[in-house]
Scaffold this motif. Sequence first.
Motif, short mmCIF file in Angstrom:
data_model
loop_
_atom_site.label_atom_id
_atom_site.label_comp_id
_atom_site.label_asym_id
_atom_site.label_seq_id
_atom_site.Cartn_x
_atom_site.Cartn_y
_atom_site.Cartn_z
N UNK A 156 57.01 -22.51 -47.95
CA UNK A 156 55.96 -21.50 -48.04
C UNK A 156 54.73 -21.92 -47.21
N UNK A 157 54.36 -23.18 -47.33
CA UNK A 157 53.19 -23.67 -46.58
C UNK A 157 53.43 -23.52 -45.08
N UNK A 158 54.67 -23.83 -44.69
CA UNK A 158 55.00 -23.74 -43.26
C UNK A 158 54.88 -22.29 -42.78
N UNK A 159 55.38 -21.36 -43.59
CA UNK A 159 55.28 -19.94 -43.19
C UNK A 159 53.83 -19.49 -43.07
N UNK A 160 53.02 -19.92 -44.02
CA UNK A 160 51.60 -19.56 -43.95
C UNK A 160 50.95 -20.16 -42.69
N UNK A 161 51.37 -21.37 -42.36
CA UNK A 161 50.80 -22.00 -41.16
C UNK A 161 51.16 -21.18 -39.92
N UNK A 164 48.56 -31.94 -44.92
CA UNK A 164 47.48 -32.77 -45.41
C UNK A 164 47.07 -32.30 -46.80
N UNK A 165 46.41 -33.19 -47.53
CA UNK A 165 46.00 -32.89 -48.89
C UNK A 165 45.28 -31.54 -49.01
N UNK A 166 44.25 -31.34 -48.19
CA UNK A 166 43.43 -30.13 -48.35
C UNK A 166 44.23 -28.85 -48.13
N UNK A 167 45.20 -28.92 -47.23
CA UNK A 167 46.02 -27.75 -46.97
C UNK A 167 47.03 -27.53 -48.09
N UNK A 168 47.58 -28.61 -48.60
CA UNK A 168 48.64 -28.48 -49.61
C UNK A 168 48.07 -28.18 -51.00
N UNK A 169 46.93 -28.76 -51.28
CA UNK A 169 46.50 -28.76 -52.69
C UNK A 169 46.12 -27.37 -53.21
N UNK A 170 45.18 -26.75 -52.53
CA UNK A 170 44.71 -25.43 -52.99
C UNK A 170 45.81 -24.39 -52.97
N UNK A 171 46.67 -24.47 -51.93
CA UNK A 171 47.77 -23.48 -51.84
C UNK A 171 48.77 -23.70 -52.96
#
Length: 569
Positions: A111-116, A216-223
Amino acid sequence: MNTTTPSEEKKSLNFIEQIIEEDLRNGKNQGKVITRFPPEPNGYLHIGHAKSICLNFGLGKKYGGYTNLRFDDTNPEKEDLEYVNSIKEDIRWLGFQWHGEPLYASDYFDQLYQWAEKMIMEGKAYVDSQSAEEISRQRGTVTQPGIESPYRNRTPEENLDLFRRMRNGEFPAGSCVLRAKIDMASPNMLLRDPIMYRIIYSEHHRTGNKWCIYPMYDWAHGQSDYIEGITHSICTLEFDIHRPLYEWFLDQVYEPGRIRPQQIEFARLNLNYTVMSKRKLLELVQNKYVSGWDDPRMPTICGLRRRGYTPESIRKFAEMVGVAKRDNVIDFGLLEYCVREDLNKTAPRVMAVLDPIKVVITNYPEGKVEMVSTENNPEDPNAGMREIPFSRELYIERADFMENPPKKYFRLSPGNEVRLKSAYIIKAEKVVKDSQGNIIEIHCTYDPESRSGSGSEASHRKVKATIHWVSAAHAVDVEVRLYDRLFNDPTPDGHDGVDFKAFLNPNSLEIITHAKMEPNFIGLAPETRVQFQRLGYFVTDRYDSKPGKLVFNRIVTLKDEWAKISNKE
Ligand code: ATP
Ligand code: MG
């Protein structure tokens, strides 16, 4: 929704509860309260984490919601399954249960990758082909804006192609990163085009070799908070400057109608006389200053457990510390106070002598054994009594006798009387010494009328001291490990230029192999807590103690010895 009991209601709400209750009044988040505890599995949990666990799980429960356990496993180089397992065990032991299965940030990598990719197509992220050093040189300072990367204005198509090739493993580690395109002149340095992905060729304990780019933490954490529908994302104060970035990233992915998590910061727990950085704790373990993560002197949860702390006492401690908005340091004595309070009510009293010296009662018949009755716990009306054997030869504590006592020494000394707890009054008559002049026996006489509980006049006779004892023939040998604080300085990591290990307490462990204990408790199971009368609270070691061959750890002395020492100074 609000499930507080009347007695809890009397306490004023802490600032996080105030925010939550305000949200509930306003109907925010569909009336839900969902929190999470997000450890990085790169070490064992410590008492600071316990504070965060009690807070997060406590709020979930109090407001009828729940709490997720989410492993923040975004750095495969430092993380390990051993840590994942220990974290689960520690949370359960503290008395909390997470909602459903444990969750992992790595479950959201797709999911994170798709958002990126979506951000790249919207011109909100770009691949920077500079080295990490170059990028950090261009960040600027608090007073000077940063410099824009020469790759900042790559087209979305070019960025997408490069990002996909990063993901496919076409580039070596360190050769490029994905950055968010925000503002190189922002006064908040974290908004100066923060890195979202870096290349790491390392096997991940869950995703194996599927990925070579990691968020990175900031990108992964909130999402991750957003994906899970977390309503209140509680973290420690140092993250307050991350909040604008947390919000910025959420803005990129947020869809109306879904729960939007709110980050709230509180002051981390700091304790004196210890260190809590995982790096420093790891150093103590790796360099064998302690026996392991669960060494009874460690501030880790498993260390405190092995030391004999109860989950109740740690939860009580977390409650007493409260929730603050400003950093402060809590005295280690408060933690010790909490376990004393708990054990005073629950721990059976036991007669044990740690530094034995023999007493012979010369006017007591040889071969006679009497059973005397003693209370199991004066603080617990239901604890009842037990019988302990009394005979002519006993052990008492070496420190309870002095041949040439100073004034005001009321324990045993030549010509002086003391009461043996739950038994008779004895008087010291003479001492027997070895060839070097060491006392090896104290010869006493007893007052046969003075037995406790016999109802005679002498049984009520007041003497100035009561001491503990065990019958020599009946005593069992036990090993006792006298633990003390690991550091002898209140701020071991607070001295500029001096390594924290310089303040290790050289006397933090003393082992007594032949302490003498009354026979009643020889069958104690591991992890059973007792009070050795007048000495402190002790626990049978989780691993090394067996019924019949007992090994005790000292949890804490009965009084706060450290307070006494610092008052004297
Ligand atoms: P690091 O990030 O250096 O590895 P950490 O102690 O922050 O160490 P995490 O695994 O990220 O470790 O912590 C998990 C959670 O525990 C976080 O939400 C963090 O804020 C909280 N936490 C960590 N230390 C403390 C502390 N001393 N007091 C209160 N909460 C803490
Ligand atoms: Mg952290």
